[in-house]
Design an enzyme around this catalytic site. Structure first.
Site, PDB file in Angstrom:
ATOM      1  N   ASP A 181       0.910  -1.494  -0.157  1.00 52.91           N
ATOM      2  CA  ASP A 181      -0.201  -0.384  -0.365  1.00 52.91           C
ATOM      3  C   ASP A 181       0.355   1.479   0.354  1.00 52.91           C
ATOM      4  OD1 ASP A 181      -2.404  -2.129  -0.004  1.00 52.91           O
ATOM      5  OD2 ASP A 181      -3.046  -0.738   1.429  1.00 52.91           O
ATOM      6  N   HIS A 230       3.696  -2.310   3.043  1.00 53.40           N
ATOM      7  CA  HIS A 230       3.672  -1.478   2.507  1.00 53.40           C
ATOM      8  C   HIS A 230       5.180  -1.032   1.683  1.00 53.40           C
ATOM      9  CE1 HIS A 230       1.670  -0.783   5.708  1.00 53.40           C
ATOM     10  NE2 HIS A 230       0.075   0.465   5.739  1.00 53.40           N
TER      11      HIS A 230
END
Length: 342
Positions: A153, A300
């Site tokens: 992400d 991430h």
């Protein structure tokens, strides 16, 4: 601090006066320019300085907090007229500072709203189950086959996303990248590389917004602007079909609206919490200790220093394969989801 389709806007106001000077414009750029300017303004304000954001801007608070700059959040009751421009947010900081929420330096964008967020997620359960049965929601876990999907992400990031891609290429592993539209606008070449190397692109909103706060127009803009930026970067006419709501924030109304637009909501069941930077070994242990058949792993590649994620990734991939898991894309994981009895 405001946002538009093209980038960031900064408006400054004093404690007593109206906005000072013209709105400053930062377009098609990363966070570095506007953050540096806000740091400069803070240094020029010996009597105090704070930045006002709303819950549609979840990408600016962490870098500001890292610099010691106070951040205030304006919540929907103050924004019912939709006035979330830089000038309107600055004006709220001047006229209603007591109504704003001061974010803790080590907290998160939605601090202080945890109970309401948890209630909305709990109420979403029946809709989630219905959408999962229809192939319009992928939560992760509960599978029969030893398949795992890796997801990242908050990118694309010009430094860390290419490093993640290098590791994935070395180990011949697929992944999904849920991109923030503003970051895709600033770094289209990284988006092109993600797609060119066969990975999945997903929508993570324009500015890491808490999507349940948005009305129909705001939601359409957050998702539509991002879809357009990703499609333009890849030279494609087909927008991504996958959405990950920032923070996993959802409500029955949001999930229904997203499904109605044809998007598949992707949640997760394994959270590496790599944003906390606990060390590469801990990141890998969290993933390997939490996976099961059908897992969706959250990591991430943007939003901060992701060097520990890059360092942990080889151990995550090799560890999963040693345990008998096959790393697959979202399409394959969705196709292998359990079919619930009628």
């Amino acid at each position: 601090m405001g946002l538009t389709r093209e980038g960031y806007r900064i408006a400054v106001t004093g404690a007593e006066d109206g906005p000072s000077g013209a709105v400053e414009v930062y377009e098609h750029c990363g966070l570095e320019g506007p953050v540096a300017r806000l740091a400069e303004l803070a240094g020029e304000s010996p009597d105090g300085f704070a930045v006002v954001l709303d819950s549609a801007n979840g990408i600016m608070d962490a870098p500001l907090a890292a610099l010691g700059i106070p951040v205030l959040r304006a919540d929907p009751p103050l924004l019912t007229d939709g006035r979330t421009t830089a000038r309107s947010l600055a004006a709220l900081g001047r006229s209603h500072p007591e109504a704003l929420t001061a974010l803790p330096p080590d907290g998160w964008t939605m601090a202080g709203r945890e109970d309401g967020i948890a209630a909305a997620e709990a109420a979403s359960g029946p809709v989630e189950r219905e959408l999962a049965e229809r192939g319009l929601l992928l939560a992760g876990g509960g599978g029969a086959a030893p398949l795992v999907a890796l997801t990242f992400d908050d990118g694309p990031h010009p430094e860390y996303t290419p490093q993640v891609l290098d590791v994935l290429a070395r180990f011949d592993a697929p992944a999904a990248f849920f991109c923030i539209g503003l970051h895709a606008l600033a770094h289209p070449g990284v988006v092109r590389r993600i797609a060119a190397e066969g990975h999945t692109l997903g929508n993570h909103s324009w500015s890491h917004a808490y999507l349940p706060d948005l009305g129909p127009i705001g939601l359409r803009e957050q998702l539509g602007f991002t879809a357009d930026a990703l499609a333009r970067a890849c030279g494609s006419t087909r927008p991504p079909r996958w959405l990950r709501p920032p923070y996993g924030g959802r409500s029955p109304e949001l999930l229904t609206a997203v499904a109605g637009s044809g998007l598949v909501t992707v949640l997760w069941d394994v959270d590496a919490k790599d944003w906390s930077r606990p060390g590469p070994g801990v990141v890998a242990e969290r993933v390997l200790g939490g996976v099961g058949p059908g897992s969706v792993v959250l990591m991430h590649d943007g939003g901060g220093d992701r060097s520990q994620t890059v360092a942990a990734l080889p151990g995550v991939i090799t560890g999963l394969r040693r345990r008998g898991y096959r790393i697959v894309g979202l399409e394959d994981l969705l196709a292998a989801r359990p079919v619930l009895p009628v």
